[in-house]
Structure formats: C-alpha cells, structure tokens
Design an enzyme around this catalytic site. Structure first.
Site, PDB file in Angstrom:
ATOM      1  N   SER A  93      14.766  82.912 -71.590  1.00 39.56           N
ATOM      2  CA  SER A  93      14.206  81.971 -72.577  1.00 39.56           C
ATOM      3  C   SER A  93      14.885  81.738 -73.744  1.00 39.56           C
ATOM      4  O   SER A  93      16.034  81.515 -73.582  1.00 39.56           O
ATOM      5  CB  SER A  93      12.625  82.495 -72.781  1.00 39.56           C
ATOM      6  OG  SER A  93      12.017  81.435 -73.508  1.00 39.56           O
ATOM      7  N   ASP A 234      15.279  75.177 -75.808  1.00 40.64           N
ATOM      8  CA  ASP A 234      15.810  76.929 -75.415  1.00 40.64           C
ATOM      9  C   ASP A 234      16.190  76.929 -74.220  1.00 40.64           C
ATOM     10  O   ASP A 234      16.429  75.822 -73.555  1.00 40.64           O
ATOM     11  CB  ASP A 234      14.739  77.777 -75.795  1.00 40.64           C
ATOM     12  CG  ASP A 234      13.438  77.692 -74.907  1.00 40.64           C
ATOM     13  OD1 ASP A 234      13.110  76.481 -74.209  1.00 40.64           O
ATOM     14  OD2 ASP A 234      12.880  78.637 -74.644  1.00 40.64           O
ATOM     15  N   ASP A 236      15.184  77.905 -71.557  1.00 45.07           N
ATOM     16  CA  ASP A 236      14.238  77.515 -70.189  1.00 45.07           C
ATOM     17  C   ASP A 236      13.459  76.099 -70.414  1.00 45.07           C
ATOM     18  O   ASP A 236      12.510  75.783 -69.602  1.00 45.07           O
ATOM     19  CB  ASP A 236      13.740  78.555 -69.406  1.00 45.07           C
ATOM     20  CG  ASP A 236      12.491  79.007 -70.658  1.00 45.07           C
ATOM     21  OD1 ASP A 236      12.557  78.790 -71.845  1.00 45.07           O
ATOM     22  OD2 ASP A 236      11.392  79.640 -70.161  1.00 45.07           O
TER      23      ASP A 236
HETATM   24 MG    MG Z   1      11.468  79.333 -73.355  1.00 48.09          MG
END
Ligand code: MG
Length: 446
Positions: A93, A234, A236
């Site tokens: 992430s 970010d 993901d």
């Molecule tokens: Mg994330």
C-alpha cells in the site's frame, strides 16, 4: 506483524515466502476452499510472494484466479463479481518499498474483520489441512478487473458533462497499480492527460503515500503545464491526493470533504468516518441536514458501519473514500471520477471548491511509549476536562468547546497517537499539549 487488515513485514527480513504460503494455505482452509482471487501492486518483491500465495492456496484445495497487477479496490470488486470465496491482495500500500503485506478479502469484498484475522492466526498455529494430489486446483489468469472497475465507476458519474469540460489533468501514478487504471479513466472522461510516474515498475519515484510532502513534483508539473488539477495515488490506489490549478497541495482530508459535499448535495444521509477525522465533516453534513457517525480508526470499521447503517458516503481523512454505490472499500479511483463530476457540475475551479470548505487546524503527534493503564480513570478525566464530552470507543476522545483531542495507543506498534483539532493553529497546539500532559503522562505514571 499481524495488523487489523492482514499480515505485513519487511522483504528479506520477517516477511518470508514460507510465512506467506502458510498464511495463504490457512486462508484457504478458513474460506472452506473454492475460488480465490489474487492480485498485487507493482512492488518488485510481489513476483516472489505471488507464487508463494498460489502454492499455499492450491495446497489447501482452492482454485486461483490471478489478476496480475491490479489496484486493491479493483480486486475487491472482482471478488464479488466472480462470486469468489475470497481474495488476497499482495500490497504494501502506502508503505516504503521494503515493506509488503497480504490483505485478506471476504466474499463480500470487505477485508477480514479483526475477529476473523484472529481466527486465521489460530489456524496457522495448528496443523493446516492440505488436500491430496488429485484435489489440487488450477491457477487461471483473468485480465478483466480494471475494465470491470472502470465500468462501475463510469456508471456513477455524468460522463457527458465531464467530457464537455475537457479538463487538463496531471496524474502521478507513483509507479504503482493506479497507473494502470486512472489515466484510462481520465481519457474516457474526455480529459487531456499528462502522465507522471505512470510506468508500473514499482521502483517508486517518491514515497508511495499521497501526503502533501510527496506531492511536490506533481504540484510543479500542474503549474508548468497550466493544468486544471493533479491527482496522486498510493501504490495500490485506494487513496488519492489532490493539487489545485494553482499548484496548491490540498490537505489529505480535503478529498473526503469534497466527495462528501458533492454526494450530500445530491442525497442526504449518513456519513461515516473514524474518530480522528476532521470536524469539518460534521459542519458540512449539518449544512445538508445530515449526520456523521464515528467509528474506531481503521477502514474496516468504517466500511462495516457504512454497510450496516446504509450510509451515503464515508471514508477516512487520509484520502481513502468509500463510495457505497461502487462497494464498501476505500477507492481512490472512484474519488477521482466524483471530484471531476463535482468540478464539471459547479463549473468551479478546484481551488474555489477547496476554499468553500470549513477550515480547521489539526496537530498530529506520535509518541514512542507503551502506556500502562489506558485510558486513565474516567473520574480523573472528567475532573481535568470539565464540561467536555468523551468517547472511549478507541483510546479516548475529548470533545471541548474549542476543539477535540484524541489519544490512542496503536494496536500494532509501541506508540501513542495524539491528534487535536481546533479553529486556530495555536488552539490546536494547546489541545495537543493538554493531551500530552493530562492524558498520556498520567497513563505512563500508572
Ligand atoms: Mg493503499
């Protein structure tokens, strides 16, 4: 390290492939086998973990659908679309590149609840059931997750209206999974797109978290290109950060505020967020005869509450917005589409929409300590903060006339977070000091 949303660690140190395979096999057993969807962000270490996840799942009798590189919200949507038993997102992430993690997804597309994570951990501690050679499933590839997600998002917004504005947009994909979806979304919405860091190779051009300090390059490019706005994800793409046409980097919580304001202008209803998110959301909801419900910190608590209470919008102050018409998952890509729709509908610039939001100052502190007795006794707190309202849902939140203080020990590391908010910076600082002196210090003496 086992957190609220899964297993995370440092590549080459604690997060080894054996552990990943073991947790994946345990997850297969937890689900009772069946179809499991697997996808990852762009981190170079994912190649290693992907095969470990496959091996674990297959060993416990699951069938695997491999989505390849895929934003986490696209994967969560795919679990429901394929009516799979669950999913595993391999993604660190917003964490630095040396980190990685597994996030476990339920059949309804939500992450495992904390009590389910505890059950999963118990399975890893016992003998995991494996299937015999003739019951091992297969891995099949499916490349439709992004298209499926785009279709869903586009159905939410007024595409024609957005297209007529011909927005010029800079997208910083941060060399993550969002680079594979958001430029395409913007083009479908008639935007002129300037791609920055959109090669999805996982060697992040800057730390992959859309916080103001990481948005400086984007700000420069928005200004030099004369663009209408800039977005940054970010790794993901469940979060997004914003830059205005003037190159101003907006505070993280403005994403939720802008999207909530747009959604509430169409439909009154409940807004859900966590205890540490800005008071501005309550002011804004009140303008639309709506209310805000607060949960513990963590997107799973927000998502669960939103579904139970049929909220119209929700999310967290970190740029992670949950749009129930898409799903109960943080979705930075859906947020991009809704913000463009808000701009096109009002005919305003992003900076003027931002100026119209209620203004507060927040002070965030992170103190490296392990408190003894926490929170301090209620009688003591009531004496110290006369006339205040309290919430003990997650640490202690003290709501005073001039603002609020939230003091919360972390569930995963030996730190205590002190967050305060008020109308002025001075007041917010003074509340933060009160949190240190009157709450944290006392709990350390206990
Ligand atoms: Mg994330």
């Amino acid at each position: 390290m086992i957190g609220a949303s899964g297993l995370r660690g440092i590549v080459g140190e604690d997060l080894n492939p054996e552990l990943v395979a073991k947790f994946s096999a345990a997850f297969g057993q937890f689900l009772g086998n069946g179809l499991v969807v697997v996808g990852s962000d762009t981190r170079p270490s994912n190649q290693m973990y992907r095969y470990a996840v496959f091996a674990g799942l297959l060993s416990s009798g699951c069938e695997v659908v491999d989505l390849g590189i895929c934003p986490t919200p696209s994967l969560q949507l795919m679990v429901r679309n394929l009516e799979a038993k669950g999913g595993i997102a391999i993604t660190g992430s917003h964490n630095p590149p040396e980190w990685n993690a597994l996030k476990f997804v339920r059949p309804d597309g939500l992450f495992l609840y904390p009590e389910e994570i505890r059950r999963l951990v118990r399975i890893t501690e016992s003998k995991i059931k494996r299937v015999s050679w003739d019951r091992i499933g297969k891995v099949r590839r499916d490349d439709s997750a992004i298209e499926n997600h785009l279709k869903k998002i586009l159905s939410l917004v007024d595409q024609q209206e957005i297209q007529t504005r011909h927005f010029k947009v800079v997208i910083d994909g941060c060399n993550g999974a969002g680079a594979l979806i958001t430029p395409g979304l913007l083009r479908k919405l008639g935007c002129e797109v300037i791609e920055v860091n959109c090669e999805p190779h996982g060697y992040f051009a800057h730390p992959p978290e859309p916080i103001p300090s990481n948005l400086r390059e984007l700000s420069q490019i928005v200004k030099s290109e004369g663009a209408d706005l800039g977005f940054s994800h970010d790794a993901d793409a469940d979060r997004v950060g914003l830059v205005t046409e003037k190159g101003d980097i907006l505070p993280e919580d403005y994403v939720l505020l802008l999207v909530a304001k747009f959604v509430l202008s169409k439909r009154k209803g409940l807004v859900v967020t966590n205890l540490s998110t800005t008071q501005a959301l309550d002011d804004l909801a009140a303008d639309f005869d709506s209310r805000v419900r607060r949960t513990k910190v963590g997107d799973i608590y927000v998502a669960r509450c939103m579904r139970k209470e049929k909220a119209v919008i929700g999310g967290e102050g970190n740029g992670g917005v949950i749009v129930p018409e898409v799903h109960y998952a943080r979705d930075g890509i859906a947020a991009v589409a809704l913000i463009l729709n808000y701009l096109s509908e009002t005919g305003s610039s992003l900076s003027s929409l931002a100026r119209s939001l209620p203004r507060y100052y927040m002070v965030k502190r992170k103190v490296k300590v392990t408190p003894g007795r926490f929170p301090p006794p209620r009688e003591y707190l009531k004496e110290q903060f006369r006339g205040a309202r309290f919430s003990f849902l997650d640490g202690v939140k003290i709501i005073l006339k001039e603002g609020w203080i939230h003091v919360r020990p972390s569930g995963t590391e030996p730190v205590v977070r002190i967050i305060s908010e008020a109308r002025t910076r001075e007041e917010a600082e003074s509340l933060s000091r009160m949190g240190m002196e009157k709450v944290l210090k006392v709990s350390l003496e206990n």
